[in-house]
Design a protein around this motif. Structure first.
Motif, PDB file in Angstrom:
ATOM      1  N   ALA A  99       0.844  -1.192   0.000  1.00 54.13           N
ATOM      2  CA  ALA A  99       0.000   0.000   0.000  1.00 54.13           C
ATOM      3  C   ALA A  99       0.880   1.242   0.000  1.00 54.13           C
ATOM      4  CB  ALA A  99      -0.909   0.002   1.224  1.00 54.13           C
ATOM      5  N   ALA A 100       0.619   2.144  -0.944  1.00 54.88           N
ATOM      6  CA  ALA A 100       1.382   3.393  -0.984  1.00 54.88           C
ATOM      7  C   ALA A 100       1.262   4.132   0.343  1.00 54.88           C
ATOM      8  CB  ALA A 100       0.886   4.269  -2.126  1.00 54.88           C
ATOM      9  N   SER A 101       0.104   4.037   0.986  1.00 53.04           N
ATOM     10  CA  SER A 101      -0.118   4.762   2.240  1.00 53.04           C
ATOM     11  C   SER A 101       0.801   4.277   3.358  1.00 53.04           C
ATOM     12  CB  SER A 101      -1.574   4.630   2.673  1.00 53.04           C
ATOM     13  OG  SER A 101      -1.948   3.272   2.765  1.00 53.04           O
ATOM     14  N   GLU A 102       1.197   2.983   3.322  1.00 49.38           N
ATOM     15  CA  GLU A 102       2.139   2.479   4.326  1.00 49.38           C
ATOM     16  C   GLU A 102       3.456   3.236   4.243  1.00 49.38           C
ATOM     17  OE1 GLU A 102       2.607  -1.770   5.331  1.00 49.38           O
ATOM     18  OE2 GLU A 102       1.304  -2.109   3.609  1.00 49.38           O
ATOM     19  N   ILE A 103       3.928   3.435   3.015  1.00 50.26           N
ATOM     20  CA  ILE A 103       5.204   4.123   2.806  1.00 50.26           C
ATOM     21  C   ILE A 103       5.047   5.610   3.102  1.00 50.26           C
ATOM     22  CG2 ILE A 103       7.080   4.518   1.161  1.00 50.26           C
ATOM     23  CD1 ILE A 103       5.991   2.086  -0.418  1.00 50.26           C
ATOM     24  N   ALA A 152       8.187  -0.939  -8.599  1.00 50.91           N
ATOM     25  CA  ALA A 152       8.961  -0.540  -7.423  1.00 50.91           C
ATOM     26  C   ALA A 152       8.415   0.791  -6.928  1.00 50.91           C
ATOM     27  CB  ALA A 152      10.445  -0.404  -7.764  1.00 50.91           C
ATOM     28  N   PRO A 153       8.482   1.053  -5.621  1.00 50.53           N
ATOM     29  CA  PRO A 153       7.956   2.313  -5.094  1.00 50.53           C
ATOM     30  C   PRO A 153       8.832   3.506  -5.481  1.00 50.53           C
ATOM     31  CG  PRO A 153       8.133   0.627  -3.373  1.00 50.53           C
ATOM     32  CD  PRO A 153       8.921   0.140  -4.542  1.00 50.53           C
ATOM     33  N   ALA A 154       8.181   4.593  -5.834  1.00 47.52           N
ATOM     34  CA  ALA A 154       8.859   5.873  -6.091  1.00 47.52           C
ATOM     35  C   ALA A 154       8.166   6.939  -5.256  1.00 47.52           C
ATOM     36  CB  ALA A 154       8.803   6.234  -7.568  1.00 47.52           C
ATOM     37  N   PHE A 179      11.349  -4.679   0.680  1.00 47.19           N
ATOM     38  CA  PHE A 179      10.641  -4.576  -0.596  1.00 47.19           C
ATOM     39  C   PHE A 179       9.681  -3.382  -0.639  1.00 47.19           C
ATOM     40  CE2 PHE A 179       7.941  -7.257   2.040  1.00 47.19           C
ATOM     41  CZ  PHE A 179       6.659  -6.821   1.754  1.00 47.19           C
ATOM     42  N   LYS A 180       9.394  -2.770   0.515  1.00 45.29           N
ATOM     43  CA  LYS A 180       8.504  -1.609   0.556  1.00 45.29           C
ATOM     44  C   LYS A 180       9.256  -0.284   0.439  1.00 45.29           C
ATOM     45  CE  LYS A 180       5.193  -3.946   3.625  1.00 45.29           C
ATOM     46  NZ  LYS A 180       4.508  -3.885   4.940  1.00 45.29           N
ATOM     47  N   ARG A 181      10.573  -0.310   0.519  1.00 48.56           N
ATOM     48  CA  ARG A 181      11.342   0.934   0.544  1.00 48.56           C
ATOM     49  C   ARG A 181      11.427   1.550  -0.852  1.00 48.56           C
ATOM     50  NH1 ARG A 181      15.980  -2.172   3.992  1.00 48.56           N
ATOM     51  NH2 ARG A 181      14.636  -2.658   5.792  1.00 48.56           N
ATOM     52  N   PRO A 182      11.318   2.882  -0.942  1.00 45.93           N
ATOM     53  CA  PRO A 182      11.361   3.533  -2.258  1.00 45.93           C
ATOM     54  C   PRO A 182      12.680   3.289  -2.986  1.00 45.93           C
ATOM     55  CG  PRO A 182      10.574   5.042  -0.569  1.00 45.93           C
ATOM     56  CD  PRO A 182      11.091   3.837   0.148  1.00 45.93           C
ATOM     57  N   HIS A 183      12.568   2.992  -4.272  1.00 49.26           N
ATOM     58  CA  HIS A 183      13.753   2.904  -5.134  1.00 49.26           C
ATOM     59  C   HIS A 183      14.141   4.275  -5.653  1.00 49.26           C
ATOM     60  CE1 HIS A 183      13.824  -1.647  -6.126  1.00 49.26           C
ATOM     61  NE2 HIS A 183      13.138  -1.454  -5.013  1.00 49.26           N
ATOM     62  N   LEU A 184      13.227   5.215  -5.535  1.00 53.16           N
ATOM     63  CA  LEU A 184      13.465   6.580  -5.993  1.00 53.16           C
ATOM     64  C   LEU A 184      12.843   7.542  -4.990  1.00 53.16           C
ATOM     65  CD1 LEU A 184      14.182   8.728  -8.244  1.00 53.16           C
ATOM     66  CD2 LEU A 184      11.865   8.341  -9.101  1.00 53.16           C
ATOM     67  N   ILE A 185      13.637   8.526  -4.537  1.00 56.55           N
ATOM     68  CA  ILE A 185      13.133   9.613  -3.693  1.00 56.55           C
ATOM     69  C   ILE A 185      13.429  10.914  -4.421  1.00 56.55           C
ATOM     70  CG2 ILE A 185      13.308  10.793  -1.472  1.00 56.55           C
ATOM     71  CD1 ILE A 185      14.313   8.115  -0.289  1.00 56.55           C
TER      72      ILE A 185
END
Length: 527
Positions: free
Chosen positions: A428-432, A458-460, A488-494
């Motif tokens: 869930a995007a909201s978790e991140i 992957a999350p961005a 696996f939930k950590r952003p690959h791009l900030i």
């Protein structure tokens, strides 16, 4: 008076299935352990029943009562199967947690579930101890999935100490409505939800998955997907148990070990996620393998020609227990479809006005089932979330969008709003966003999915800094995510930005953010 109809599993629970199969299959192999390090081992049906009953008696001896929750925080290993089914055999409720979870997540699982104890492995012992110091007891396996531990685990007792004479097991009724297990699953809220299965749910998953997959007593099911997940639990292990088949368990997926282990044991069945198929595509396919069927999210993908195995596509969720839609074992399926509605489920694809879509159109996917049998019973401890999960007419809101094909097959179109699929894991995007928003200096954050060559997505993270904060914020965000989120939930791009695109009501237009990422080359995606 509200009448409750009889379930297909009256007078049954998981004990019924384990006991019956031990009597029927006796010395036939049920569980074969294939570690990457250390010695393998095999349990017949009778031997496995004995191990589960001794574990259940051990829980009872330490005062664990029916209905109480126990954290099972393990990577794939024999103990993960014995603990999961042993808790349920004792009437306790195993809380099978993602082994990649961070300390903050484990703390939430233990606190929210009200767990009384935990079972883990040496590699996670310090993490579990720090996350859940309130637990009455904690046990640790002898090895890390076969590998020798790096050191002792203070404050933990050996897994083998959960052992007692099964003759002392107390009598209790075989209640299919009793709680069976909890899995925490990502939703569109900031915290995962505790999906509660009953024993009827588990037996439904065992029976339906075995039938959908055409599992037979002489099948050998290779299991490498994580045991904390519905796929390995219901689609694989419970289905094999129902059929009287054999499970070959590996610590995790390994492309280099997949074919040798499959050939060694004559594996006939396995479930794959796209990541696995992509990894295997670069390796030679051995002649003479025994696979007759594979399971995946789509029917008959292009790799079937490469591997020489028919893939049965399906769609399901932790909440649906078994496959809600599924392909056919004996007939051709529409390539890249998710099959047709599976027996036991009422499937609806509706437009925004609630009307059925026409062939060729995309709509929202809804499922009607039997709560506590073919659908999960509830989100434990969260009646409001449970109520929100269903429409007034009782349809379960999946959040997924599908296309009804002209051929009558269903095709996946889009996933739930703000949900990502990272290497087969729902996020869930909201978790991140919850974690990022707590970092000092963050004014606003939005997380979306970006394409990834191996993980699919992957999350961005797009972040607006508060006044006075600059590039140093990226490192602080990364550190916070490393502490509070599974890898696996950590952003690959900030990416730090001055503003975010807005839609009506000033909501962030995430579709525009996804479009920005899609238009960029990998080299352009810089923080």
């Amino acid at each position: 008076m509200t009448l409750r109809p009889l379930t297909p599993f009256e007078g049954m629970d998981i004990r019924s299935l384990i006991d019956e199969q031990a009597e029927r299959r006796d010395g036939h192999p049920f569980l074969i352990w294939e570690p990457f390090e250390g010695e393998g081992r095999s349990w017949s049906y009778t031997e496995f029943r004995h191990a589960v009953r001794r574990f259940a008696a051990g829980l009872q001896a330490r005062g664990v009562r029916p209905g109480e929750r126990v954290i099972v925080h393990l990577d794939n290993c024999p103990e993960s199967v014995i603990a999961w089914l042993g808790c349920a055999y004792a009437g306790a409720v195993p809380v099978t947690t993602n082994a990649k979870s961070a300390e903050d997540e484990i703390a939430y699982f233990a606190s929210h579930s009200g767990a009384v104890g935990a079972i883990t492995q040496p590699r996670f012992a310090a993490l579990v101890a720090a996350a859940a110091p309130q637990l009455a007891w904690r046990a640790v396996t002898d090895t890390d999935n076969g590998a020798a531990p790096e050191g002792p685990s203070p404050g933990f007792e050996p897994f083998g100490a959960i052992d007692a004479d099964p003759a002392a097991l107390m009598e209790r009724p075989h209640d299919p409505w009793a709680p069976y297990g909890i899995q925490y699953t990502s939703g569109t809220t900031a915290r995962p939800k505790a999906v509660l299965w009953t024993h009827a749910n588990a037996l439904w998953g065992a029976r339906q998955c075995a039938e959908n997959e055409d599992l037979r007593a002489d099948d050998v099911h290779l299991v490498h997907l994580p045991m904390f997940h519905t796929n390995a639990q219901a689609y694989s292990v419970l289905a094999a148990l129902w059929a009287g088949a054999t499970v070959v368990l590996q610590p995790r997926f390994s492309a280099s070990r997949f074919w040798p282990v499959a050939l060694k044991h004559g594996a006939t069945w396995t479930s794959l996620v796209p990541f696995c198929a992509k990894a295997l595509a670069g390796l030679p396919v051995p002649e003479g393998h025994s696979f007759r069927l594979w399971g995946n999210g789509v029917c008959e993908p292009g790799w079937d020609r490469l591997f020489g195995v028919k893939t049965i596509g399906w769609w399901g969720m932790t909440e649906t227990i078994a496959h809600g839609t599924v392909g056919s074992v004996h007939r051709r399926d529409a390539p890249m479809s998710m099959g047709r509605p599976a027996p036991g489920y009422e499937i609806h694809v509706l437009d925004e006005d609630g009307a059925p879509v026409k062939p060729g159109e995309v709509g929202d996917l809804f499922v009607r089932g039997w709560r506590g049998v073919s659908l999960f019973l509830e989100y434990a401890g969260d009646p409001e979330a449970t109520a929100r999960a269903f429409r007034e007419d009782g349809l379960f809101i999946t959040g997924d969008r599908v296309r009804l094909g002209e051929d009558g097959y269903l095709y996946f179109a889009d996933r739930a709003k703000d949900m990502l699929k990272v290497g087969g894991e729902n996020v869930a995007a909201s978790e991140i966003e919850r974690v990022i928003a707590a970092v000092p200096g963050v004014a606003e954050a939005a997380v979306v999915a970006m394409k990834h060559p191996m993980l699919d997505e992957a999350p961005a993270a797009f972040v607006i800094p508060a006044p006075g904060h600059g590039e140093e914020l990226s490192a602080a965000i990364a550190a916070a995510c490393e502490k509070s989120l599974a890898a696996f939930k950590r952003p690959h791009l900030i990416r730090l930005v001055d503003s975010l695109p807005r839609s009506t009501l000033e909501k962030v237009a995430k579709a525009e953010l996804r479009a920005i990422l899609a238009s960029e080359s990998p080299n352009q995606r810089k923080a």
